[in-house]
Write an enzyme that holds these catalytic residues in place. Structure first.
Site, mmCIF file in Angstrom:
data_model
loop_
_atom_site.group_PDB
_atom_site.id
_atom_site.type_symbol
_atom_site.label_atom_id
_atom_site.label_comp_id
_atom_site.label_asym_id
_atom_site.label_seq_id
_atom_site.Cartn_x
_atom_site.Cartn_y
_atom_site.Cartn_z
ATOM 1 N N SER A 174 77.129 32.585 13.771
ATOM 2 C CA SER A 174 76.853 32.728 13.979
ATOM 3 C C SER A 174 75.111 32.623 14.059
ATOM 4 O O SER A 174 74.314 32.373 12.767
ATOM 5 C CB SER A 174 77.489 32.838 15.167
ATOM 6 O OG SER A 174 77.519 31.810 16.044
ATOM 7 N N ASP A 385 86.260 25.568 11.895
ATOM 8 C CA ASP A 385 84.983 25.437 13.055
ATOM 9 C C ASP A 385 84.704 24.518 13.416
ATOM 10 O O ASP A 385 83.794 23.948 12.807
ATOM 11 C CB ASP A 385 84.027 26.813 12.899
ATOM 12 C CG ASP A 385 82.757 26.860 13.383
ATOM 13 O OD1 ASP A 385 82.723 27.073 14.735
ATOM 14 O OD2 ASP A 385 81.591 27.464 13.428
ATOM 15 N N HIS A 438 85.520 30.318 14.098
ATOM 16 C CA HIS A 438 84.032 30.796 13.725
ATOM 17 C C HIS A 438 83.820 31.687 13.502
ATOM 18 O O HIS A 438 82.351 31.982 12.803
ATOM 19 C CB HIS A 438 83.516 30.383 15.431
ATOM 20 C CG HIS A 438 81.555 30.192 14.941
ATOM 21 N ND1 HIS A 438 81.195 29.213 14.516
ATOM 22 C CD2 HIS A 438 80.843 30.841 16.126
ATOM 23 C CE1 HIS A 438 79.825 29.730 14.875
ATOM 24 N NE2 HIS A 438 79.308 30.612 15.949
#
Length: 461
Positions: A174, A385, A438
């Site tokens: 991320s 995601d 994610h």
């Protein structure tokens, strides 16, 4: 060497060792840990008294020769305990109704410590148990916090010279995916300049990573269309009136109206994994408040930022449990958290109470530079995601224009496809994880361990 100098060096080592603690087991875990755990602090800002807290988990294989992985967490000052508990560490929280006591832990069979030692570091200052004695030490950003991590790496290896020869990798997901290549760039520059100590830096990996480019988020529109969240008609309206990309800044009324409709529809799914329950945080129930008062008197520090209690079948329920585990007095004593430094542990600074500057800009140039200089790189994406969709990640990886060495194909676990991968020149691999979100290892731990284990061993996926 003079006697005085020798005594000074010895004293420095003793003081440094005082900031390191060997932990045989963790509160809530029935039995010993599968490998050695060390916790400690490293000072990264002497002026303000800022120290980064870390968990070092040795490999369950051969820690003397296995690689060392420095892992950064994404999110808004999110504690790296999230990665340790929910993704790649050797233990996980037991998912059960919270009863006011200490949450239980269990072994994680797909921990990445099966094949590597991992340094989990709470960064930037103010994340997790990292702290600053002077409030000015919390005023950091992409660049300054990364430079502090360079100092962290140097100091950590000074105190752990036995790991200098082990291959070193840096990883994160991320938002941390934006910082990782910049950090590797700075470590490599120090290495080339002969700055001691010299770690055996080999490469890095990033998962569903931010790049500082609009492509990270602009591909949410075609992704949502591809998986059936928005209709053909809405997709065509957006393309016709908004152009391709920069959807966050509508250029006309029709575009703005279409994007409002898009946002309503994408809000119907859980962004981190479109197939999971879309959980709305709930306020604590009366029994939770009672439990909070009970443990406040007995064993857990509960302050002002008690997280909402989601339903137990929500993916975020372990986040709720982690608050009570990390704020337990027993936990703090076990981890040797310095008293008076962090009154209340929170998983992430979701309220934005501490300042942070996203001052790094695009980092694709660092990816290009590092891959062209021989560092090994794995870029992976959980394919479910919608926060940083694989479409955008795949696009910027392709934009590097490296020759393909192993064309797009499936990679497998247990005879079934676990995702798809392509290998480029300059030791660059891109892979998707089928069913991943994610934070891919949180959703597909077995597949992600297989992927990581093969890559870190320099084997084809």
């Amino acid at each position: 060497m003079s006697v005085r100098l020798a005594c000074l060096l010895l004293c420095c080592r003793i003081l440094a060792a005082a900031d390191r603690t060997n932990v045989a087991t963790l509160p809530g875990l029935d039995g010993a840990l599968p490998s050695r755990l060390e916790t400690g602090y490293v000072t990264v800002d002497e002026e303000h008294g800022a120290e980064l807290f870390y968990y070092f988990v040795e490999s369950e294989g051969d820690p003397g020769t296995d690689p060392v992985l420095l892992w950064l967490n994404g999110g808004n000052r999110c504690s790296v305990l999230s990665a340790l508990f929910f993704e790649i560490g050797p233990v996980k929280l037991v998912i059960e109704p919270y009863n006011g006591g200490l949450p239980r832990l269990r072994y994680h069979p797909y921990s990445w410590t099966k094949v590597t030692s991992i340094i989990f570091v709470d960064s930037p200052v103010g994340a997790g148990f990292s702290f600053s004695r002077d409030p000015g030490g919390y005023n950091v950003g992409d660049v300054s916090s990364t430079l502090q991590l360079v100092k962290f790496v140097n100091k950590w290896f000074v105190e752990h010279p036995e790991f200098l020869a082990n291959p070193l990798y840096v990883g994160g997901e991320s938002y941390a995916g934006k910082l990782v290549p910049f950090l590797v760039q700075k470590i490599s520059e120090d290495t080339e300049a002969g700055v001691k100590p010299v770690p055996n830096l080999k490469g890095y990996l990033v998962g569903n990573p931010s790049t500082g480019e609009s492509i990270d988020h602009d591909t949410v529109v075609p992704y949502a269309h591809g998986v059936g969240i928005i209709s053909d008609q809405l997709y065509e309206t957006i393309l016709e009136n908004c152009g391709r990309g920069d959807y966050a800044n509508p250029k006309n009324g029709i575009c703005a109206q279409a994007m409002n409709r898009f946002n309503d529809l994408i809000g119907e799914v859980w962004g981190a994994h479109i197939l999971y329950k879309n959980c709305i945080d709930a306020s604590p129930k009366p029994d939770d408040a009672t439990a909070g008062r009970k443990i406040l008197k007995e064993e857990i520090v509960v302050q002002n930022r008690l997280p909402p209690r989601p339903a137990m079948d929500c993916q975020t329920y372990p986040n709720y449990l982690s608050y009570f585990w990390a704020n337990s007095n027993i936990t703090r004593e076990t981890l040797r958290i310095k008293k008076g430094t962090v009154d209340e542990w929170v998983r992430c600074d979701d309220d934005g109470l501490l300042p942070y500057s996203g001052d790094l800009g695009s980092i694709i140039k660092y990816h290009r530079n590092l891959t062209s200089r021989g560092y090994r790189v794995l870029v992976y994406s959980g394919d479910h995601d919608s926060i940083v969709p694989f479409l955008g990640t795949q696009a910027w990886v392709r934009s590097l224009n490296y020759p393909i060495l192993d064309d797009w194909r499936a990679w497998h676990t247990d005879g079934q496809s676990a995702g798809f991968t392509v290998t480029y020149a300059n030791s660059l691999t891109f892979a998707t994880i089928k069913g991943g979100g994610h934070t891919a290892p949180e959703y597909q731990p077995e597949r992600c361990l297989a992927m990581f284990g093969r890559w870190i061993s320099e084997k084809p996926l």
